[in-house]
Design a protein around this motif. Structure first.
Motif, PDB file in Angstrom:
ATOM      1  N   ALA A 116       5.805 -24.334  34.912  1.00  0.00           N
ATOM      2  CA  ALA A 116       4.874 -23.389  35.536  1.00  0.00           C
ATOM      3  C   ALA A 116       4.285 -22.405  34.532  1.00  0.00           C
ATOM      4  N   GLY A 117       4.647 -22.526  33.260  1.00  0.00           N
ATOM      5  CA  GLY A 117       4.074 -21.667  32.228  1.00  0.00           C
ATOM      6  C   GLY A 117       4.981 -20.573  31.724  1.00  0.00           C
ATOM      7  N   ASP A 118       6.249 -20.583  32.107  1.00  0.00           N
ATOM      8  CA  ASP A 118       7.191 -19.560  31.644  1.00  0.00           C
ATOM      9  C   ASP A 118       7.698 -19.962  30.261  1.00  0.00           C
ATOM     10  N   ARG A 119       7.204 -19.286  29.226  1.00  0.00           N
ATOM     11  CA  ARG A 119       7.588 -19.627  27.853  1.00  0.00           C
ATOM     12  C   ARG A 119       9.036 -19.238  27.555  1.00  0.00           C
ATOM     13  N   ASP A 120       9.526 -18.193  28.183  1.00  0.00           N
ATOM     14  CA  ASP A 120      10.914 -17.793  27.967  1.00  0.00           C
ATOM     15  C   ASP A 120      11.874 -18.835  28.537  1.00  0.00           C
ATOM     16  N   ALA A 121      11.562 -19.352  29.721  1.00  0.00           N
ATOM     17  CA  ALA A 121      12.403 -20.400  30.309  1.00  0.00           C
ATOM     18  C   ALA A 121      12.379 -21.658  29.446  1.00  0.00           C
ATOM     19  N   ALA A 122      11.210 -22.001  28.915  1.00  0.00           N
ATOM     20  CA  ALA A 122      11.123 -23.172  28.039  1.00  0.00           C
ATOM     21  C   ALA A 122      11.947 -22.969  26.773  1.00  0.00           C
ATOM     22  N   TYR A 123      11.927 -21.755  26.252  1.00  0.00           N
ATOM     23  CA  TYR A 123      12.703 -21.483  25.037  1.00  0.00           C
ATOM     24  C   TYR A 123      14.199 -21.649  25.282  1.00  0.00           C
ATOM     25  N   PHE A 124      14.709 -21.076  26.364  1.00  0.00           N
ATOM     26  CA  PHE A 124      16.148 -21.162  26.610  1.00  0.00           C
ATOM     27  C   PHE A 124      16.561 -22.580  27.015  1.00  0.00           C
ATOM     28  N   ARG A 125      15.684 -23.312  27.707  1.00  0.00           N
ATOM     29  CA  ARG A 125      16.013 -24.711  27.996  1.00  0.00           C
ATOM     30  C   ARG A 125      16.051 -25.516  26.704  1.00  0.00           C
ATOM     31  N   ALA A 126      15.134 -25.248  25.798  1.00  0.00           N
ATOM     32  CA  ALA A 126      15.152 -25.928  24.504  1.00  0.00           C
ATOM     33  C   ALA A 126      16.370 -25.509  23.682  1.00  0.00           C
ATOM     34  N   LYS A 127      16.790 -24.275  23.829  1.00  0.00           N
ATOM     35  CA  LYS A 127      17.973 -23.819  23.093  1.00  0.00           C
ATOM     36  C   LYS A 127      19.221 -24.558  23.550  1.00  0.00           C
ATOM     37  N   VAL A 128      19.337 -24.802  24.851  1.00  0.00           N
ATOM     38  CA  VAL A 128      20.467 -25.585  25.364  1.00  0.00           C
ATOM     39  C   VAL A 128      20.436 -26.993  24.781  1.00  0.00           C
ATOM     40  N   ARG A 161      21.764 -39.910  20.883  1.00  0.00           N
ATOM     41  CA  ARG A 161      21.695 -38.823  21.861  1.00  0.00           C
ATOM     42  C   ARG A 161      21.287 -37.515  21.184  1.00  0.00           C
ATOM     43  N   ALA A 162      21.750 -37.293  19.963  1.00  0.00           N
ATOM     44  CA  ALA A 162      21.368 -36.078  19.236  1.00  0.00           C
ATOM     45  C   ALA A 162      19.866 -36.056  18.972  1.00  0.00           C
ATOM     46  N   VAL A 163      19.316 -37.196  18.555  1.00  0.00           N
ATOM     47  CA  VAL A 163      17.875 -37.266  18.302  1.00  0.00           C
ATOM     48  C   VAL A 163      17.097 -37.059  19.597  1.00  0.00           C
ATOM     49  N   ARG A 164      17.592 -37.626  20.694  1.00  0.00           N
ATOM     50  CA  ARG A 164      16.902 -37.488  21.977  1.00  0.00           C
ATOM     51  C   ARG A 164      16.877 -36.026  22.431  1.00  0.00           C
ATOM     52  N   GLU A 165      18.003 -35.346  22.291  1.00  0.00           N
ATOM     53  CA  GLU A 165      18.051 -33.939  22.696  1.00  0.00           C
ATOM     54  C   GLU A 165      17.176 -33.073  21.789  1.00  0.00           C
ATOM     55  N   ARG A 166      17.161 -33.379  20.491  1.00  0.00           N
ATOM     56  CA  ARG A 166      16.328 -32.597  19.579  1.00  0.00           C
ATOM     57  C   ARG A 166      14.844 -32.800  19.871  1.00  0.00           C
ATOM     58  N   ASP A 167      14.444 -34.032  20.136  1.00  0.00           N
ATOM     59  CA  ASP A 167      13.043 -34.281  20.474  1.00  0.00           C
ATOM     60  C   ASP A 167      12.665 -33.605  21.792  1.00  0.00           C
ATOM     61  N   PHE A 168      13.593 -33.614  22.747  1.00  0.00           N
ATOM     62  CA  PHE A 168      13.319 -32.935  24.017  1.00  0.00           C
ATOM     63  C   PHE A 168      13.124 -31.436  23.790  1.00  0.00           C
ATOM     64  N   ALA A 169      13.963 -30.849  22.946  1.00  0.00           N
ATOM     65  CA  ALA A 169      13.836 -29.416  22.667  1.00  0.00           C
ATOM     66  C   ALA A 169      12.505 -29.110  21.987  1.00  0.00           C
ATOM     67  N   LYS A 170      12.099 -29.945  21.040  1.00  0.00           N
ATOM     68  CA  LYS A 170      10.830 -29.703  20.356  1.00  0.00           C
ATOM     69  C   LYS A 170       9.652 -29.820  21.316  1.00  0.00           C
ATOM     70  N   LEU A 187      12.783 -21.279  16.839  1.00  0.00           N
ATOM     71  CA  LEU A 187      13.625 -22.435  17.137  1.00  0.00           C
ATOM     72  C   LEU A 187      12.923 -23.735  16.755  1.00  0.00           C
ATOM     73  N   TYR A 188      11.616 -23.790  16.938  1.00  0.00           N
ATOM     74  CA  TYR A 188      10.867 -24.989  16.550  1.00  0.00           C
ATOM     75  C   TYR A 188      10.967 -25.218  15.044  1.00  0.00           C
ATOM     76  N   ALA A 189      10.890 -24.155  14.271  1.00  0.00           N
ATOM     77  CA  ALA A 189      11.020 -24.289  12.820  1.00  0.00           C
ATOM     78  C   ALA A 189      12.427 -24.736  12.431  1.00  0.00           C
ATOM     79  N   ASP A 190      13.439 -24.170  13.074  1.00  0.00           N
ATOM     80  CA  ASP A 190      14.813 -24.574  12.763  1.00  0.00           C
ATOM     81  C   ASP A 190      15.050 -26.045  13.093  1.00  0.00           C
ATOM     82  N   LEU A 191      14.481 -26.517  14.191  1.00  0.00           N
ATOM     83  CA  LEU A 191      14.650 -27.921  14.554  1.00  0.00           C
ATOM     84  C   LEU A 191      13.930 -28.839  13.570  1.00  0.00           C
ATOM     85  N   ASN A 192      12.793 -28.406  13.068  1.00  0.00           N
ATOM     86  CA  ASN A 192      12.103 -29.210  12.062  1.00  0.00           C
ATOM     87  C   ASN A 192      12.897 -29.290  10.770  1.00  0.00           C
TER      88      ASN A 192
END
Length: 280
Positions: A116-128, A161-170, A187-192
């Protein structure tokens, strides 16, 4: 006449002494009040309230609360799984699956808010997802050390599974990085930088670190801005315009000098003037 004259002289002397005493008393009061005023000025300056710190938005706090709940539920599931491996454990698999199901509900809630456009929710979901990717990587590294083919297969599955979760977070962070959301950029930079070997993502990480450093600096979060700036130095050239920009904003700041004012003209050496003296 002499008595009258002496009386007038005595009266004038008393009046002059009274005036002198009054002048001295007023001078003493003024000198005593001056240090008090001088001491009260710094006290008044110190009593002024400090600059307001950055306050997170309501959406950030709500998403962070869900993230903390997910972490707590994952810890409960891990403790239950450790107990199940023991023979005398009073728990069963339901004690492990129940927290995971509750955590899954919270993950879905964060994903719905992110869509729905909540960038904070997307960030914490990606952090998980990023933290789960790191755990799968650690598990795969452990399995790789064994020669048994079953462990080798388990290591391969864990890496996948690690690659799948990392791609999902990105993917969850892309929209926030485009909108210059500093936490998403960081977080995007750290994942890269944590990508699989052989993949060069330094340019993408450098740009994302600059996005994070600039956003944190604008919000007054200097510690996080310096952390992102350190990432820029690791991934980019030290003379890059982005690096120079953040260096000037974070480190090249003249401190306040309360005891004397430095004028730019005073820093320039003036030519010495020689005075000619004539002897007659």
């Amino acid at each position: 006449m002499s008595s009258v004259w002496h009386a007038r002289c005595a009266g004038l002397m008393i009046t002059s002494l009274a005036l002198f005493a009054g002048t001295a008393w007023s001078a003493t009061i003024s000198h005593a009040a001056a240090p008090a005023a001088a001491h009260s000025a710094p006290a008044a300056a110190a009593a002024q309230p400090a600059a307001p710190t950055y306050q997170h938005t309501a959406s950030y706090q709500a998403a962070e609360a869900k993230y903390n709940q997910i972490r707590a539920l994952q810890v409960q599931a891990f403790d239950a799984s450790e107990c199940i491996r023991k023979k005398d454990c009073p728990s069963d698999e339901s004690d492990m699956l129940r927290p995971l199901e509750q955590a899954l509900v919270l993950k879905r809630a964060l994903e719905t808010a992110a869509s729905a456009g909540d960038r904070d929710a997307a960030y914490f979901r990606a952090k998980v997802a990023a933290e789960e990717s790191a755990r799968f990587n650690e598990e795969a590294d452990i399995y790789t050390g064994f020669q048994d083919p079953a462990y080798k297969r388990s290591a391969g599955l864990a890496y996948e599974r690690a690659v799948r979760e990392r791609d999902f977070a990105k993917n969850m962070l892309v929209a926030g990085a485009i909108d210059l959301h500093p936490w998403s950029c960081m977080l995007y930079a750290d994942l890269n930088m944590a990508a699989q070997p052989g993949v060069n993502n330094r340019d993408a990480a450098f740009n994302a670190y600059y996005c994070a450093a600039s956003g944190f600096a604008d919000r007054g979060l200097k510690d996080l801005a310096l952390k992102a700036y350190a990432g820029m130095l690791k991934t980019g050239h030290p003379q890059h315009p982005y690096v120079l920009d953040m260096h000037s904003r974070l480190l090249n700041v003249r401190p306040d000098n309360p005891w004397r004012k430095i004028e730019p003209s005073g820093l320039v050496r003036q030519p010495a003037t020689t005075s000619k003296t004539s002897h007659h």
